[in-house]
Design a protein around this motif. Structure first.
Motif, short mmCIF file in Angstrom:
data_model
loop_
_atom_site.label_atom_id
_atom_site.label_comp_id
_atom_site.label_asym_id
_atom_site.label_seq_id
_atom_site.Cartn_x
_atom_site.Cartn_y
_atom_site.Cartn_z
N UNK A 28 33.63 65.97 67.32
CA UNK A 28 35.22 66.40 67.78
C UNK A 28 36.92 66.51 67.05
N UNK A 29 36.53 65.11 65.94
CA UNK A 29 37.00 64.79 64.65
C UNK A 29 37.22 65.97 63.70
N UNK A 30 36.01 66.58 63.54
CA UNK A 30 35.77 67.03 62.05
C UNK A 30 36.46 68.34 62.46
N UNK A 31 37.34 69.00 61.50
CA UNK A 31 37.65 70.38 61.44
C UNK A 31 37.14 71.43 61.61
N UNK A 32 35.88 71.19 61.33
CA UNK A 32 34.93 72.46 62.17
C UNK A 32 34.32 72.31 62.42
N UNK A 33 33.94 70.96 63.32
CA UNK A 33 32.66 70.84 64.63
C UNK A 33 31.99 70.02 63.80
N UNK A 34 31.51 69.83 62.81
CA UNK A 34 30.37 69.60 62.35
C UNK A 34 30.74 68.24 61.24
N UNK A 35 30.00 67.18 61.45
CA UNK A 35 29.72 66.59 59.78
C UNK A 35 28.25 66.59 59.89
N UNK A 36 28.31 66.42 58.70
CA UNK A 36 26.76 66.43 58.07
C UNK A 36 26.78 64.86 57.67
N UNK A 37 25.57 63.81 57.57
CA UNK A 37 25.68 62.44 57.15
C UNK A 37 24.17 62.39 56.77
N UNK A 38 24.38 62.11 55.07
CA UNK A 38 23.43 62.11 53.95
C UNK A 38 23.08 60.68 53.94
N UNK A 39 21.83 60.44 53.69
CA UNK A 39 21.26 59.39 53.52
C UNK A 39 20.05 59.79 52.50
#
Length: 478
Positions: A28-39
């Motif tokens: 909900x805090x992302x401007x696109x509604x989605x965040x990607x986490x890369x490991x």
């Protein structure tokens, strides 16, 4: 690759930082509604940079010169601003992490390890399936893909929503693809081959073929991986938005000399495909398209033999097809590129060629990257392939406008316009023979009006030339 991308509805747990690969989650805090986490796991690395073609430009307002960061997303922005490049955080024990908001569709990324920008490092937890005889090391640009859903509230932009065609759908039928060996001279090489869902080797109607050519630093892998051809074809077929076709990807390195028309393509690859798969041997049922350096291959092929394929797609490689090329007025050519693409074909050059040939031009949101090329493949397969009408509708409309500009009376204009509407309707239903007959009827009417002096020599000549141009192309393929 999509299996490596998980999707959850909550923020990532601390343990997830130690699971290599990308993970997309609703945020909900992302401007696109989605965040990607890369490991990324590399215990010997001293630094790792995350790089992705995800910087944003304003597609809704082309006068805006700003390049936006992913964190600045707002509706109207699209990928095409170039490469986002950040230092990943060392999470300890060999794990490197970063998070970034992403928008809908296929997003491409790679790593630079120890600040070595000459080596595009593939994500070992989400690596493309590279061709066994493809490029390696610093010659190979490694594009990894992560697919992101569309949030209709936060992303809220129809052109971005359209990019979900690039995302796998688990609930539809899927085709298959693989690297198939073939012999070129004394060497065993491979072609990429996509077969549509429920492909039948004994089907009565042969399949059409689409040949896709890669760009520099790429090989036959890229259209099948980051280019997302299998997923886009699966989705278009599920939507009944394109015709079933076998897609072939080749490697420029083994096609042979450009000034000889790439003889290994013509004499080895195409015969191999047409002998081993249930595909049409008619040129009108074959398409060839390429990006960047592959656009140069495409245009060289057109200039060498314009009718070897019925449909052509030179993208992001300028415009070098010659109007004097023999039979260039027979096939159908879709130029294209990204709005912020240094290889965008010159619009005036394309327009000039359209006076001789059947040419359309598509400019999409993107730069010299797969943000543009994935969209162009979708548009090519959905809106242009196997559809002469898509290349002739503007010609028919121009003839109708020319009729309206003559000094004919209302009834005479109406009769000619009615004939052109019938032409348009027949061609839109793919009735080429009927279209040719209707166009010939239009020519006969114009000739009669000219004989009766209702049309000037110039008016009649222009109207008949426009109609004859379409007749010539359509008749050639019958």
């Amino acid at each position: 690759m999509s299996a490596a991308m998980g999707l959850s509805q909550s923020t990532m747990s601390a343990e997830a930082a130690e699971t290599p690969g990308p993970r997309v989650f609703a945020d909900p805090s992302s401007p696109t509604g989605y965040t990607a986490r890369f490991v990324y796991y590399n215990p010997t690395a001293t630094s790792v940079r995350f790089v992705a073609d995800i910087l944003l430009r304003n597609w809704a307002d082309p006068s805006d010169p700003t390049v936006y960061q992913p964190q600045q997303y707002k509706p109207g922005l699209m990928r095409g601003g170039g490469a986002y490049n950040v230092q990943m955080t060392n999470a300890g024990d060999g794990y490197w992490v970063t998070e970034v908001p992403l928008a809908a569709g296929a997003n491409q990324y790679w790593f630079y390890v120890n600040n070595d920008t000459s080596l595009w490092v593939a994500d070992p937890a989400n690596s493309p399936r590279f061709a066994p005889d493809g490029l390696t090391g610093t010659a190979r640009r490694a594009f990894n893909m992560v697919n992101v859903p569309y949030d209709p509230v936060k992303q809220n932009y129809a052109p971005l929503a359209a990019r979900t065609i690039e995302n796998p759908r688990p609930d539809i039928k899927h085709g298959s693809w693989s690297y198939v060996p073939l012999q070129i001279g004394t060497a065993t090489r491979t072609i990429g081959v996509y077969l549509p869902p429920d492909y039948r080797a004994q089907r009565g109607k042969p399949y059409k073929t689409i040949y896709m050519q890669h760009g520099g630093g790429q090989d036959q892998s890229d259209w099948m991986t980051m280019g997302d051809v299998p997923t886009i074809m699966d989705n278009l077929l599920a939507d009944r938005a394109t015709e079933e076709a076998v897609v072939i990807t080749t490697n420029t390195n083994y096609l042979g000399a450009a000034n000889q028309g790439y003889p290994n393509l013509r004499n080895v690859v195409i015969p191999f495909v047409e002998s081993n798969y249930n595909v049409s041997t008619r040129a009108i049922d074959r398409a060839f398209a390429g990006l960047s350096a592959g656009s140069a291959v495409t245009q060289n092929l057109i200039n060498f033999d314009a009718t070897k394929f019925g449909y052509w797609g030179p993208w992001s490689g300028g415009a070098s097809v010659r109007a004097t090329t023999p039979d260039v007025d027979k096939p159908y050519i879709l130029y294209g590129g990204g709005r912020w693409d240094f290889g965008l074909p010159n619009a005036n050059t394309v327009t000039a060629l359209d006076a001789t040939a059947f040419v359309e031009n598509e400019v999409v949101a993107g730069a010299h990257d797969f943000n543009a090329w994935n969209q162009l493949f979708t548009i090519f397969a959905r809106d242009y392939l196997w559809q002469p009408h898509a290349f002739m509708a503007d010609k028919i409309a121009a003839l109708d406008t020319a009729v309206g500009a003559t000094g004919l009376d209302r009834r005479e204009k109406r009769d000619l316009s009615t004939q052109l509407r019938k032409v348009d309707q027949a061609l839109s239903r793919d009735k080429s023979e009927q279209t040719v007959a209707l166009l010939q009827g239009f020519v006969d009417e114009v000739d009669a009006l000219h004989d009766g002096r209702q049309l000037t020599d110039a008016q009649a000549a222009a109207l008949m030339a426009g109609a004859q141009k379409m007749i010539s192309s359509l008749s050639f393929w019958l």
